[in-house]
Design a protein around this motif. Sequence first.
Motif, PDB file in Angstrom:
ATOM      1  N   GLU A   1      52.147  43.385  47.398  1.00  0.00           N
ATOM      2  CA  GLU A   1      52.864  43.204  46.141  1.00  0.00           C
ATOM      3  C   GLU A   1      53.766  41.972  46.165  1.00  0.00           C
ATOM      4  OE1 GLU A   1      54.934  46.799  45.251  1.00  0.00           O
ATOM      5  OE2 GLU A   1      53.087  47.984  44.974  1.00  0.00           O
ATOM      6  N   VAL A   2      54.542  41.795  47.246  1.00  0.00           N
ATOM      7  CA  VAL A   2      55.450  40.642  47.327  1.00  0.00           C
ATOM      8  C   VAL A   2      54.675  39.333  47.452  1.00  0.00           C
ATOM      9  CG1 VAL A   2      57.236  39.521  48.715  1.00  0.00           C
ATOM     10  CG2 VAL A   2      57.424  41.960  48.159  1.00  0.00           C
ATOM     11  N   PRO A   3      53.697  39.208  48.384  1.00  0.00           N
ATOM     12  CA  PRO A   3      52.969  37.936  48.458  1.00  0.00           C
ATOM     13  C   PRO A   3      52.168  37.612  47.198  1.00  0.00           C
ATOM     14  CG  PRO A   3      52.025  39.562  49.964  1.00  0.00           C
ATOM     15  CD  PRO A   3      53.319  40.108  49.489  1.00  0.00           C
ATOM     16  N   VAL A   4      51.644  38.616  46.510  1.00  0.00           N
ATOM     17  CA  VAL A   4      50.936  38.342  45.256  1.00  0.00           C
ATOM     18  C   VAL A   4      51.903  37.838  44.197  1.00  0.00           C
ATOM     19  CG1 VAL A   4      49.691  39.414  43.344  1.00  0.00           C
ATOM     20  CG2 VAL A   4      49.001  39.883  45.701  1.00  0.00           C
ATOM     21  N   ALA A   5      53.078  38.441  44.120  1.00  0.00           N
ATOM     22  CA  ALA A   5      54.091  37.963  43.172  1.00  0.00           C
ATOM     23  C   ALA A   5      54.517  36.539  43.503  1.00  0.00           C
ATOM     24  CB  ALA A   5      55.304  38.893  43.186  1.00  0.00           C
ATOM     25  N   ALA A   6      54.622  36.231  44.810  1.00  0.00           N
ATOM     26  CA  ALA A   6      54.983  34.867  45.216  1.00  0.00           C
ATOM     27  C   ALA A   6      53.900  33.882  44.799  1.00  0.00           C
ATOM     28  CB  ALA A   6      55.197  34.820  46.727  1.00  0.00           C
ATOM     29  N   LEU A   7      52.629  34.275  44.958  1.00  0.00           N
ATOM     30  CA  LEU A   7      51.515  33.416  44.554  1.00  0.00           C
ATOM     31  C   LEU A   7      51.523  33.198  43.046  1.00  0.00           C
ATOM     32  CD1 LEU A   7      48.833  32.039  45.559  1.00  0.00           C
ATOM     33  CD2 LEU A   7      47.697  34.177  44.906  1.00  0.00           C
ATOM     34  N   GLU A   8      51.768  34.247  42.284  1.00  0.00           N
ATOM     35  CA  GLU A   8      51.807  34.130  40.828  1.00  0.00           C
ATOM     36  C   GLU A   8      52.902  33.167  40.382  1.00  0.00           C
ATOM     37  OE1 GLU A   8      50.289  38.352  39.010  1.00  0.00           O
ATOM     38  OE2 GLU A   8      52.246  38.366  40.008  1.00  0.00           O
ATOM     39  N   ALA A   9      54.092  33.293  40.974  1.00  0.00           N
ATOM     40  CA  ALA A   9      55.199  32.414  40.592  1.00  0.00           C
ATOM     41  C   ALA A   9      54.924  30.972  40.973  1.00  0.00           C
ATOM     42  CB  ALA A   9      56.495  32.894  41.256  1.00  0.00           C
ATOM     43  N   ALA A  10      54.348  30.762  42.161  1.00  0.00           N
ATOM     44  CA  ALA A  10      54.127  29.404  42.653  1.00  0.00           C
ATOM     45  C   ALA A  10      53.044  28.677  41.869  1.00  0.00           C
ATOM     46  CB  ALA A  10      53.758  29.444  44.138  1.00  0.00           C
ATOM     47  N   LEU A  11      51.997  29.380  41.462  1.00  0.00           N
ATOM     48  CA  LEU A  11      50.897  28.742  40.745  1.00  0.00           C
ATOM     49  C   LEU A  11      51.000  28.916  39.226  1.00  0.00           C
ATOM     50  CD1 LEU A  11      47.736  29.485  42.930  1.00  0.00           C
ATOM     51  CD2 LEU A  11      49.042  27.360  42.757  1.00  0.00           C
ATOM     52  N   GLY A  12      51.910  29.751  38.775  1.00  0.00           N
ATOM     53  CA  GLY A  12      52.015  29.997  37.344  1.00  0.00           C
ATOM     54  C   GLY A  12      50.814  30.740  36.799  1.00  0.00           C
ATOM     55  N   ILE A  13      50.322  31.723  37.572  1.00  0.00           N
ATOM     56  CA  ILE A  13      49.145  32.489  37.159  1.00  0.00           C
ATOM     57  C   ILE A  13      49.488  33.976  37.128  1.00  0.00           C
ATOM     58  CG2 ILE A  13      47.578  30.795  38.180  1.00  0.00           C
ATOM     59  CD1 ILE A  13      47.082  32.831  40.471  1.00  0.00           C
ATOM     60  N   THR A  14      48.559  34.766  36.602  1.00  0.00           N
ATOM     61  CA  THR A  14      48.652  36.215  36.655  1.00  0.00           C
ATOM     62  C   THR A  14      47.452  36.745  37.427  1.00  0.00           C
ATOM     63  OG1 THR A  14      49.809  36.350  34.536  1.00  0.00           O
ATOM     64  CG2 THR A  14      48.678  38.338  35.302  1.00  0.00           C
ATOM     65  N   VAL A  15      47.702  37.513  38.458  1.00  0.00           N
ATOM     66  CA  VAL A  15      46.632  38.144  39.226  1.00  0.00           C
ATOM     67  C   VAL A  15      46.277  39.447  38.530  1.00  0.00           C
ATOM     68  CG1 VAL A  15      46.015  39.217  41.426  1.00  0.00           C
ATOM     69  CG2 VAL A  15      47.291  37.061  41.388  1.00  0.00           C
ATOM     70  N   THR A  16      45.031  39.554  38.069  1.00  0.00           N
ATOM     71  CA  THR A  16      44.615  40.696  37.264  1.00  0.00           C
ATOM     72  C   THR A  16      44.174  41.885  38.095  1.00  0.00           C
ATOM     73  OG1 THR A  16      42.392  39.752  37.130  1.00  0.00           O
ATOM     74  CG2 THR A  16      43.938  39.229  35.341  1.00  0.00           C
ATOM     75  N   ASP A  17      43.729  41.633  39.323  1.00  0.00           N
ATOM     76  CA  ASP A  17      43.241  42.723  40.169  1.00  0.00           C
ATOM     77  C   ASP A  17      43.274  42.259  41.616  1.00  0.00           C
ATOM     78  OD1 ASP A  17      41.783  45.345  40.565  1.00  0.00           O
ATOM     79  OD2 ASP A  17      40.308  43.964  41.410  1.00  0.00           O
ATOM     80  N   VAL A  18      43.567  43.162  42.529  1.00  0.00           N
ATOM     81  CA  VAL A  18      43.587  42.851  43.958  1.00  0.00           C
ATOM     82  C   VAL A  18      42.603  43.765  44.669  1.00  0.00           C
ATOM     83  CG1 VAL A  18      44.973  42.734  46.058  1.00  0.00           C
ATOM     84  CG2 VAL A  18      46.012  42.140  43.860  1.00  0.00           C
ATOM     85  N   SER A  19      41.665  43.159  45.399  1.00  0.00           N
ATOM     86  CA  SER A  19      40.727  43.929  46.216  1.00  0.00           C
ATOM     87  C   SER A  19      40.902  43.523  47.671  1.00  0.00           C
ATOM     88  CB  SER A  19      39.289  43.706  45.774  1.00  0.00           C
ATOM     89  OG  SER A  19      38.936  42.335  45.835  1.00  0.00           O
ATOM     90  N   VAL A  20      40.723  44.485  48.574  1.00  0.00           N
ATOM     91  CA  VAL A  20      40.861  44.252  50.008  1.00  0.00           C
ATOM     92  C   VAL A  20      39.563  44.656  50.681  1.00  0.00           C
ATOM     93  CG1 VAL A  20      42.188  44.774  52.076  1.00  0.00           C
ATOM     94  CG2 VAL A  20      43.337  44.739  49.859  1.00  0.00           C
ATOM     95  N   VAL A  21      38.933  43.704  51.370  1.00  0.00           N
ATOM     96  CA  VAL A  21      37.643  43.965  51.999  1.00  0.00           C
ATOM     97  C   VAL A  21      37.688  43.590  53.476  1.00  0.00           C
ATOM     98  CG1 VAL A  21      36.384  43.624  49.853  1.00  0.00           C
ATOM     99  CG2 VAL A  21      36.714  41.694  51.389  1.00  0.00           C
ATOM    100  N   ARG A  22      36.843  44.203  54.272  1.00  0.00           N
ATOM    101  CA  ARG A  22      36.766  43.931  55.702  1.00  0.00           C
ATOM    102  C   ARG A  22      35.566  43.044  55.998  1.00  0.00           C
ATOM    103  NH1 ARG A  22      35.306  48.045  60.604  1.00  0.00           N
ATOM    104  NH2 ARG A  22      33.311  47.897  59.519  1.00  0.00           N
ATOM    105  N   GLU A  23      35.721  42.143  56.968  1.00  0.00           N
ATOM    106  CA  GLU A  23      34.622  41.291  57.414  1.00  0.00           C
ATOM    107  C   GLU A  23      34.526  41.361  58.925  1.00  0.00           C
ATOM    108  OE1 GLU A  23      34.015  36.582  57.684  1.00  0.00           O
ATOM    109  OE2 GLU A  23      33.871  37.338  55.628  1.00  0.00           O
ATOM    110  N   VAL A  24      33.336  41.557  59.433  1.00  0.00           N
ATOM    111  CA  VAL A  24      33.100  41.565  60.870  1.00  0.00           C
ATOM    112  C   VAL A  24      32.862  40.133  61.319  1.00  0.00           C
ATOM    113  CG1 VAL A  24      31.632  42.391  62.733  1.00  0.00           C
ATOM    114  CG2 VAL A  24      32.136  43.874  60.783  1.00  0.00           C
TER     115      VAL A  24
END
Length: 363
Positions: A339-362
């Motif tokens: 939540e905090v890093p996404v909010a930081a990204l939104e403020a820094a780029l002036g964007i709105t993140v509409t959805d967050v997905s978390v995936v694993r990669e081997v």
Amino acid sequence: MALTWDDLAGAALARQFPDDPGTVAARVHAIGDLQTQTARSAFIGLGARFPGTTHAEVTEAYAAGDIVRGSTIRGTVHTASPEAYTVLAEATRVGQHGRWARVLGISEDLLAELWTSIEAYARTWRTPDELRAHVDDWLARRAPGSLEAAADGPGRYLSFAHGALVRRPASGDRWEGQGKPVYGTFERTGPATLADVVRHHLRTHGPSSRQDVAWWAGIPLRAVEEGLDGLDVVEEDGPRGRAYVDLPGAPPPRELPDVRLLPEFDALLCGYDSRARDRFATPEHHRRLWNESNGMLLPPLLVDGRISGFWRAAGTARRRPLEVTWFARTRRPRKAELEVPVAALEAALGITVTDVSVVREVV
């Protein structure tokens, strides 16, 4: 007792994630410089280190000249304070001028005359085409045999990749975009030496091996030794049988027990020898992040002070989804931690993140 990778990481985190000094210009100076051939990286990097930094604040600092951006060390694009950019320009002179002289087949003295002519010409903002035409005209009069070399391959970047110019968007204030730039002469804040180059690196990235400093600055090891001769440093043994140097009175190491979304080419990777970045990423993870064929780096995911994945917020729309990828056998970032890093990204780029997905990669 020899330093470990964890020791080196803690010391570097203390410099790259310092207490907030207040203004955008002070923040950039505190962390040294940001590699920004991907223009948005300055915004993301500041937001990751100083959550709450806004797109407008960074744009205003660029527009006022409180921070500057241009091609410097290793021929890459960096953002820095004017004081630090002066130091980067000296590293570029040492590391790049001999290379350009060899590319053109001319003496370094004649190359220095060419650089001086470019700086004089760029007292007024110039487009890349105007700079190239100026170089072609100068070479036609002074070194006609070099015209072909200046037209092809790395020679295409000859006019603006020598550390003496800065760049800005040709139109508008989209400093985070990859639009066409114009270039102007950088007014140095004073003289700089190789000791200043090494000091700058250690202040913002140390402790470092000589190979780390050489790679970051794009200068030979003999130049690093010359810079060290002018400094009071402490030295300890460390990983891979290398000695690590630092400035006396360096800040104590710190831990970073949270999640950060770092930019492409972040200093936690690009501040160090590309073959010895284990303080923040395993060799296997580094190979996944870094595409050796084109030199591109995926934007890293930092979890508990370790780089253990990457993220994407693709596109240029003001509203876009975010995908976070974590590597198997590392700690999975929890949705609440983002939540905090996404909010930081939104403020820094002036964007709105509409959805967050978390995936694993081997890996």
